[in-house]
Design a protein around this motif. Sequence first.
Motif, PDB file in Angstrom:
ATOM      1  N   LEU A 212       5.229   6.695 -10.815  1.00 18.67           N
ATOM      2  CA  LEU A 212       5.197   6.814  -9.229  1.00 18.67           C
ATOM      3  C   LEU A 212       3.801   6.002  -8.752  1.00 18.67           C
ATOM      4  N   VAL A 213       3.919   5.216  -7.783  1.00 26.47           N
ATOM      5  CA  VAL A 213       2.861   4.358  -7.354  1.00 26.47           C
ATOM      6  C   VAL A 213       2.579   4.827  -6.088  1.00 26.47           C
ATOM      7  N   VAL A 214       1.475   5.375  -5.962  1.00 27.68           N
ATOM      8  CA  VAL A 214       0.869   5.822  -4.457  1.00 27.68           C
ATOM      9  C   VAL A 214      -0.242   4.963  -4.085  1.00 27.68           C
ATOM     10  N   THR A 215       0.125   4.112  -3.034  1.00 27.33           N
ATOM     11  CA  THR A 215      -0.796   3.061  -2.222  1.00 27.33           C
ATOM     12  C   THR A 215      -1.503   3.657  -1.048  1.00 27.33           C
ATOM     13  N   THR A 216      -2.714   3.723  -1.020  1.00 30.83           N
ATOM     14  CA  THR A 216      -3.504   4.249  -0.024  1.00 30.83           C
ATOM     15  C   THR A 216      -4.448   3.115   0.629  1.00 30.83           C
ATOM     16  N   ARG A 217      -4.381   3.072   2.062  1.00 32.43           N
ATOM     17  CA  ARG A 217      -5.285   1.907   2.814  1.00 32.43           C
ATOM     18  C   ARG A 217      -6.209   2.781   3.425  1.00 32.43           C
ATOM     19  N   PHE A 218      -7.661   2.406   3.337  1.00 32.95           N
ATOM     20  CA  PHE A 218      -8.463   3.483   3.976  1.00 32.95           C
ATOM     21  C   PHE A 218      -9.033   2.542   4.932  1.00 32.95           C
ATOM     22  N   HIS A 219      -9.187   3.137   6.158  1.00 32.15           N
ATOM     23  CA  HIS A 219      -9.589   2.490   7.405  1.00 32.15           C
ATOM     24  C   HIS A 219     -10.977   2.676   7.896  1.00 32.15           C
ATOM     25  N   ALA A 220     -11.705   1.498   8.285  1.00 28.34           N
ATOM     26  CA  ALA A 220     -12.951   1.952   8.572  1.00 28.34           C
ATOM     27  C   ALA A 220     -13.583   0.486   9.591  1.00 28.34           C
ATOM     28  N   ALA A 221     -14.178   0.705  10.589  1.00 27.77           N
ATOM     29  CA  ALA A 221     -14.645  -0.346  11.519  1.00 27.77           C
ATOM     30  C   ALA A 221     -13.679  -1.390  12.042  1.00 27.77           C
ATOM     31  N   GLY A 222     -12.433  -0.523  12.297  1.00 28.70           N
ATOM     32  CA  GLY A 222     -11.472  -1.322  12.868  1.00 28.70           C
ATOM     33  C   GLY A 222     -10.513  -2.023  11.995  1.00 28.70           C
ATOM     34  N   GLY A 223     -10.702  -1.780  10.748  1.00 26.14           N
ATOM     35  CA  GLY A 223      -9.774  -2.676   9.566  1.00 26.14           C
ATOM     36  C   GLY A 223      -9.454  -1.766   8.688  1.00 26.14           C
ATOM     37  N   THR A 224      -9.278  -2.393   7.455  1.00 19.23           N
ATOM     38  CA  THR A 224      -8.765  -1.991   6.082  1.00 19.23           C
ATOM     39  C   THR A 224      -9.875  -2.035   5.360  1.00 19.23           C
ATOM     40  N   ALA A 225     -10.526  -1.204   4.782  1.00 19.03           N
ATOM     41  CA  ALA A 225     -11.797  -1.137   4.374  1.00 19.03           C
ATOM     42  C   ALA A 225     -11.583  -1.006   2.832  1.00 19.03           C
ATOM     43  N   ALA A 226     -10.459  -0.701   2.233  1.00 19.12           N
ATOM     44  CA  ALA A 226     -10.404  -0.621   0.889  1.00 19.12           C
ATOM     45  C   ALA A 226      -8.779  -0.294   0.651  1.00 19.12           C
ATOM     46  N   VAL A 227      -8.186  -0.651  -0.616  1.00 19.89           N
ATOM     47  CA  VAL A 227      -6.948  -0.313  -0.849  1.00 19.89           C
ATOM     48  C   VAL A 227      -6.832   0.344  -2.228  1.00 19.89           C
ATOM     49  N   SER A 228      -6.215   1.307  -2.516  1.00 19.71           N
ATOM     50  CA  SER A 228      -5.905   1.846  -3.774  1.00 19.71           C
ATOM     51  C   SER A 228      -4.504   2.106  -4.211  1.00 19.71           C
ATOM     52  N   VAL A 229      -4.442   1.408  -5.420  1.00 19.67           N
ATOM     53  CA  VAL A 229      -3.093   1.286  -5.919  1.00 19.67           C
ATOM     54  C   VAL A 229      -3.207   2.286  -7.046  1.00 19.67           C
ATOM     55  N   ALA A 230      -2.655   3.532  -7.194  1.00 19.99           N
ATOM     56  CA  ALA A 230      -2.707   4.662  -8.215  1.00 19.99           C
ATOM     57  C   ALA A 230      -1.334   4.801  -8.899  1.00 19.99           C
ATOM     58  N   THR A 231      -1.254   4.834 -10.114  1.00 19.63           N
ATOM     59  CA  THR A 231       0.074   4.657 -10.896  1.00 19.63           C
ATOM     60  C   THR A 231      -0.093   6.260 -11.644  1.00 19.63           C
ATOM     61  N   TYR A 232       1.145   6.917 -11.325  1.00 20.47           N
ATOM     62  CA  TYR A 232       1.009   8.375 -11.885  1.00 20.47           C
ATOM     63  C   TYR A 232       2.273   8.308 -13.025  1.00 20.47           C
ATOM     64  N   ARG A 233       2.360   8.903 -13.926  1.00 17.59           N
ATOM     65  CA  ARG A 233       3.281   9.139 -15.016  1.00 17.59           C
ATOM     66  C   ARG A 233       4.536  10.028 -14.236  1.00 17.59           C
ATOM     67  N   ALA A 234       5.491   9.329 -14.114  1.00 17.07           N
ATOM     68  CA  ALA A 234       6.612   9.918 -13.242  1.00 17.07           C
ATOM     69  C   ALA A 234       7.385  11.160 -14.454  1.00 17.07           C
ATOM     70  N   ASP A 235       7.051  10.890 -15.493  1.00 12.13           N
ATOM     71  CA  ASP A 235       7.559  12.087 -16.389  1.00 12.13           C
ATOM     72  C   ASP A 235       6.668  13.414 -16.194  1.00 12.13           C
ATOM     73  N   THR A 236       5.660  13.408 -15.875  1.00 14.09           N
ATOM     74  CA  THR A 236       4.671  14.429 -15.876  1.00 14.09           C
ATOM     75  C   THR A 236       4.557  14.936 -14.519  1.00 14.09           C
ATOM     76  N   CYS A 237       4.635  14.214 -13.464  1.00 14.93           N
ATOM     77  CA  CYS A 237       4.164  14.620 -12.271  1.00 14.93           C
ATOM     78  C   CYS A 237       5.490  14.827 -11.051  1.00 14.93           C
TER      79      CYS A 237
END
Length: 253
Positions: free
Chosen positions: A207-232
């Motif tokens: 399971l891929v959870v992509t998160t965009r963090f917003h600051a100063a009117g734009g995207t300050a960081a992007v997280s791409v977190a990969t979770y085990r689909a068989d356990t989550c």
Amino acid sequence: MGTTQLESVPEPKYWHLKTVLTEALDSEFSVGEILPNERDLAARFGVARATLRQALEQLELEGRLQRRRGVGTTVAPPRVGVAVGTEQHAWPGAAGDAWQAVDCTVAAPPAAVAGALESGRDEPVHIVRRTRTTHGQPVAAELLYIPASSVPDLSAIDAPSGPARARAVLRELQHLELEGQDRAVELGSARADDAKELDRLPGAPVLVVTTRFHAAGGTAAVSVATYRADTCRLTFGDSGGVEIHEDPQRRAS
């Protein structure tokens, strides 16, 4: 146990068999118990071994079974629970963050991430690698992409690489005022690096959870977190956060 014959059904026979096997797992087997061999199972349910294998593969994909080399097919423990960013106004690395920093490098991000960051495709960014464990088992791996403009004072920090550098980048990121974040969740296949981190085979469902963090009117960081689909197991609450729930009587695989 008697032999159970499958009636003619419109859905694929292996899919109906999967339902029957699920009921058997719930009523007749305990976590960690080894299932009978394929020949005996196929005879019990009156199906070809090829049909049985399809059903077993589906149950393995769903996290109900585990195939262990030298042991056989065993009943897997239920999915383990970990929280996925239920706090809407906290940077990665803030107090209470359950992730562990592993390393930090500087490189050009993937095209999709560069687009989200509204940066040039070849423009290097800080890439923080983190992992997450539950009950001592790896459940997720993350790549956090942070452009230099989000951490302008980082050059004064003497930590060239490794966990110390990663933590320094996260500390600098928290100097920005977080304006909000948004997430997307999708099913994917584990890349070689992710598979190694998560103790899975390449191509395993994740399971891929992509998160965009917003600051100063734009995207300050992007997280791409990969979770085990068989356990989550993910559920969505009214707060807009994503949580993965756990049966407290079960442990991670």
